[in-house]
Design an enzyme around this catalytic site. Structure first.
Site, PDB file in Angstrom:
ATOM      1  N   HIS A 405       0.800  -1.229   0.000  1.00 61.23           N
ATOM      2  CA  HIS A 405       0.000   0.000   0.000  1.00 61.23           C
ATOM      3  C   HIS A 405       0.830   1.275   0.000  1.00 61.23           C
ATOM      4  CE1 HIS A 405      -4.155  -1.489   0.437  1.00 61.23           C
ATOM      5  NE2 HIS A 405      -3.617  -2.501   1.091  1.00 61.23           N
ATOM      6  N   LYS A 598      -9.688  13.483   4.301  1.00 62.07           N
ATOM      7  CA  LYS A 598      -8.835  12.295   4.349  1.00 62.07           C
ATOM      8  C   LYS A 598      -7.810  12.485   5.459  1.00 62.07           C
ATOM      9  CE  LYS A 598      -7.908  12.872   0.061  1.00 62.07           C
ATOM     10  NZ  LYS A 598      -7.500  12.298  -1.240  1.00 62.07           N
ATOM     11  N   ARG A 599      -7.071  11.434   5.748  1.00 65.29           N
ATOM     12  CA  ARG A 599      -6.025  11.516   6.771  1.00 65.29           C
ATOM     13  C   ARG A 599      -5.108  12.709   6.484  1.00 65.29           C
ATOM     14  NH1 ARG A 599      -1.009   8.635   6.729  1.00 65.29           N
ATOM     15  NH2 ARG A 599      -1.762   7.543   4.877  1.00 65.29           N
ATOM     16  N   LYS A 604      -0.282  14.299   1.318  1.00 66.25           N
ATOM     17  CA  LYS A 604      -1.635  14.490   0.784  1.00 66.25           C
ATOM     18  C   LYS A 604      -1.931  15.965   0.502  1.00 66.25           C
ATOM     19  CE  LYS A 604      -3.489  10.294   2.927  1.00 66.25           C
ATOM     20  NZ  LYS A 604      -3.966   9.570   1.719  1.00 66.25           N
ATOM     21  N   THR A 709      -9.063   5.765  -2.503  1.00 63.68           N
ATOM     22  CA  THR A 709     -10.401   5.289  -2.878  1.00 63.68           C
ATOM     23  C   THR A 709     -11.449   6.379  -2.701  1.00 63.68           C
ATOM     24  OG1 THR A 709     -10.688   4.383  -0.637  1.00 63.68           O
ATOM     25  CG2 THR A 709      -9.942   2.860  -2.355  1.00 63.68           C
ATOM     26  N   LYS A 713     -15.187   7.369  -4.667  1.00 58.87           N
ATOM     27  CA  LYS A 713     -16.475   7.621  -4.008  1.00 58.87           C
ATOM     28  C   LYS A 713     -17.048   8.967  -4.431  1.00 58.87           C
ATOM     29  CE  LYS A 713     -14.627   5.044  -0.134  1.00 58.87           C
ATOM     30  NZ  LYS A 713     -13.722   5.227   1.003  1.00 58.87           N
TER      31      LYS A 713
END
Length: 831
Positions: A405, A598-599, A604, A709, A713
């Protein structure tokens, strides 16, 4: 029962009231059963030959039965929470019926079984999902209404199960739903955490971690299996007794099973997630208690329960590291004992041969956390089943698969050899032997290539020596996969190129992540789901998402466009109400909803997003009234948790909340810009946010995000992406076309060159970004001293994730979004 037939022919009729007869249950025949046993079985079949009836009156009766007999409450006076519990138990009864029949069916047919090992399962709430998959939402709505309650209120009574943190756990949950829906014999295995990682609160703009206590009132969905308990040993020593390695002494913890049935959509197939809870093998030390040593009397109990107490305990200390390693071994050891017990049992009227193990058992490692399973299965096969090394290794190698991952080196797990030797003395022996035999094969293929041996060794020759878990996973698995096309390529070229040369490319493959449309469209966005079913003429898309392509021919249809816009407006109004409830900020539903949830992590790039938001604020402040009248109103929505020890991520949250306070309190800006941070982001919150998105931000530095992911969505719910060429964005772009995604930023092959250049040539920042950083340093958006290290990194060559390089193209992409959104008809066509 000829097979695990789909429910469609039966329960869809029941849903529409065509028949109210209970469905017949499966009947399993057994050969060679004595006559007295046969008569007993006939009685058991007669007593429970039908599934529970599905009419409203029966559902009411079962709910009230649980009020009285399970909860011991009077049926004349019970509150909403008791109503939720009774409703949950009544639904669980139906899951157990299908679950038991599913297991009997697979025991009879003896197929290959899939076991998915994951330290996280981010399930979300169960009630809504179970009723949706069972096709009983409408019947339960009517039943509860007759009893004086609303089904929607029951949904809100349920706490999210604190069994996961981020994308890894949510992917695992989606896999389990899909395995059940498509009739695969698949079980998940993990840990039943008493507490989640933490519940997030925002206090004075800062993230504050509080206990995530989700089991206070119990969990009506789980089934405690006190008959399924396995001993798990830690510490001790290894002796050679008559040529056999014997691990003895140390500490034994019992792993107690808790089952969580997972129903498939429109099928009888109901799988399971089995979670392990730590209990002491010896409950209470009475001798110590009688001697007055009360702490020691319960010490073993506390240590055992600590294993399953908290998801991801802080590993900044040696004790924390040891607890994490205990967790990982605890759940893989119990799981493999359970898998072997099932394999050794009689199935399909016969017993298995050990050579059949890889033909009947597939164990998938969800990241490196369960990798100790490789050495543990070797131990069980050799030390307990008496196999030799070659026979055991052949079974192990052909049983395990490994999903990687991340390609970020700092995220690849390593455990110190001294720690593992202390905690798992037999396993460190086995790992060293695996490494020795593997390196012999490498040396034979490339004699004298010491550099290659060092790179491929499971043991890192550092101080102290470290066990590289990703390397162990690759060496011990017959298949390795990445989770997006670009990520899988990087796994082969950047992470494990020597292993590709050794094993061949066929061992390494891509399996792009996915999401379940049952939860992430049918359940969370009923308005859009209804429109899709209407225009496609069926609900088959719920189990076969490829059928959504049938909507393309209606893209120009004005009626569909209006229905879509109305559904989006409904979802945005729902989110606007939630934002006001949580943050006290009023937002306009007709504004553009821009979401990044998100985290929180530097790669990110939530920091890049908030810098662009500050630039937008500056533009609004400088604009004339006439210019403002032409600007697109926007609501910028953030959410996500930062790891407790991750200071940079926590300060990014503080900057976001600081910007929000300044912007939202500025009457001069008004509704042109709002900035909100929604605390304690979880699955239930996502189910409200995602359907309301107009655009979503997936802006990681190219080559750093494995897949993602959430991008899937958001797109599934009628939004467009602002993103980099990273992770699954690339494949989404291939599907939707360049026109329907807003791409910016550098490409993966450019990243290392840009970083290298930055080390020797201080970057020249875009003037707009420079202005933003100056304002942050001046304390305009909060305590400057807390943010200065973020600013300094960007100014002085520490910009690892290339925010400065990508800022101009990011702003340009946002300008294009504004322009496109103002043409609403064309925007709807794009979505």
């Amino acid at each position: 029962m000829s097979g695990l037939r789909a429910r469609t022919s039966s329960f869809q009729d029941l849903m529409t009231g065509v028949t109210t007869a209970p469905e017949p249950r499966a009947r399993f025949e057994s050969e060679g059963v004595p006559a007295n046993e046969e008569s007993r079985r006939e009685l058991m079949w007669t007593l429970m030959s039908s599934y529970l009836p599905r009419d409203v009156n029966s559902i009411e009766r079962y709910i009230v039965n649980h009020i009285e007999y399970t909860l011991a409450r009077t049926r004349y006076n019970f509150d909403s929470y008791a109503a939720y519990q009774a409703t949950a138990y009544s639904v669980r009864d139906r899951l157990i019926e299908s679950f038991n029949d599913t297991q009997q069916w697979f025991d009879q047919k003896d197929p290959k079984r899939i076991y998915y090992l994951s330290l996280e399962f981010l399930m979300g709430r169960t009630l809504h999902n179970a009723l949706s998959n069972l096709g009983l939402k409408d019947k339960y709505t009517d039943a509860l209404k007759n009893l004086g309650f609303k089904l929607e209120d029951m949904y809100d009574m349920e706490k999210d199960a604190a069994l996961g943190n981020g994308g890894l756990g949510r992917l695992a949950a989606c896999f389990m739903d899909s395995l059940a829906t498509h009739n695969y014999p698949g079980w998940g295995y993990g840990i039943r955490y008493k507490y989640g990682m933490f519940a997030q609160k925002i206090v004075d703009g800062f993230q504050v971690e509080t206990p995530d206590i989700w089991l206070t009132n119990g969990n009506p969905w789980e089934i405690q299996r006190l008959d399924v308990v396995y001993p798990v040993r830690f510490y001790g020593s290894v002796s050679n007794i008559r040529g056999k390695q014997v691990w003895e002494g140390g500490e034994i913890v019992d792993a107690v099973a808790y089952d969580n049935p997972i129903p498939g959509y429109d099928t009888y197939n109901t799988n399971n997630i089995r979670l392990w809870s730590g209990k002491p093998a010896k409950e209470f030390d009475l001798a110590s208690f009688n001697e007055g040593d009360y702490i020691r009397a319960i010490e073993a109990k506390q240590r055992s329960e600590d294993i399953s107490a908290v998801l991801y305990p802080n590993d900044n200390t040696e004790a924390g590291k040891e607890l994490r390693l205990r967790q990982q071994f605890f759940f893989v050891s119990a799981t493999l004992q359970d898998v072997i017990r099932r394999f050794k049992g009689e199935t399909g009227g016969k017993k298995h041969n050990w050579n059949d193990f890889p033909e009947k058992v597939a164990v998938q490692l969800n990241d490196t956390h369960p990798t100790l399973g490789i050495s543990e299965l070797m131990r069980q096969l050799m030390d307990l089943e008496g196999m030799g090394w070659e026979e055991a290794w052949k079974i192990v190698y052909n049983t395990f698969g490994y999903t990687n991952h991340t390609v970020m080196p700092e995220a690849l797990e390593k455990w110190s050899v001294p720690l593992m030797s202390h905690l798992l003395p037999r396993h460190i022996q086995i790992i060293f032997e695996i490494n020795y035999r593997f390196l012999q094969a490498v040396e034979k293929k490339w004699p004298g290539d010491w550099n290659r041996l060092a790179k491929m060794s499971i043991i890192e020759e550092s101080s102290p020596k470290m066990v590289r878990m990703a390397v162990l996973a690759v060496v011990g698995s017959h298949a390795v996969n990445g989770v997006a096309a670009i990520h899988s390529e990087l796994v082969k070229t950047n992470l494990f190129p020597e292993f590709v040369q050794f094993y061949g490319a066929s061992k390494f493959s891509n399996k792009t992540n996915g999401v379940t449309p049952r939860r992430w469209l049918l359940q969370c966005n009923p308005a859009l789901a209804t429109i899709i079913s209407k225009w496609l003429g069926s609900t088959q898309w719920v189990a076969n998402l490829g059928q959504l392509s049938g909507l393309k021919k209606f893209a120009d249809n004005a009626d569909l466009q209006k229905e879509f816009s109305d559904a989006k407006r409904e979802n945005k109004e729902r989110l606007a109400n939630l934002i006001f409830k949580m943050n006290g900020v009023k937002v306009r539903p007709d504004a553009l909803f821009d979401v990044q949830v998100k985290r929180i992590h530097e790669y990110k790039r939530q920091l890049l997003n908030i810098l662009q938001v500050i630039h937008r604020y500056n533009r609004i402040k400088r604009a004339s009234l006439q210019e403002r009248s032409r600007m697109q109103p926007r609501v910028c929505i953030f959410g996500g948790k930062a790891a407790p020890g991750y200071w940079a991520a926590k300060m990014i949250i503080r900057l976001i909340t600081g910007v929000g306070k300044v912007v939202n309190d500025d009457k001069d800006v008004g509704d042109l810009l709002k900035v909100v941070f929604l605390a304690n982001y979880n699955v239930s919150l996502a189910e409200v946010i995602i359907p309301a998105n107009d655009i979503s931000e997936h802006i990681s530095t190219a080559g750093t995000e494995a897949s993602g992911t959430s991008n899937m969505k958001f797109v599934l719910n009628g939004g467009l992406i602002v993103g980099t060429m990273d992770g699954a964005n690339i494949e989404i772009r291939e599907e939707v076309g360049d026109r329907n995604i807003f791409i910016f930023g550098c490409l993966t092959p450019e990243v290392e060159g840009l970083r290298h250049k930055m080390r020797f040539d201080r970057p020249k920042l875009d003037p707009r970004m420079d202005e933003v950083l100056t304002q942050i340093s001046a304390g305009k958006y909060g305590p400057a001293d807390k943010f200065q290290f973020l600013v300094d990194n960007l100014r002085n060559g520490g910009d690892t994730y290339l925010l400065g390089h990508d800022f101009p193209s990011y702003v340009a992409a946002q300008d294009e979004v504004d322009k496109c959104f103002q043409n609403r008809t064309d925007w709807v066509k794009r979505t």
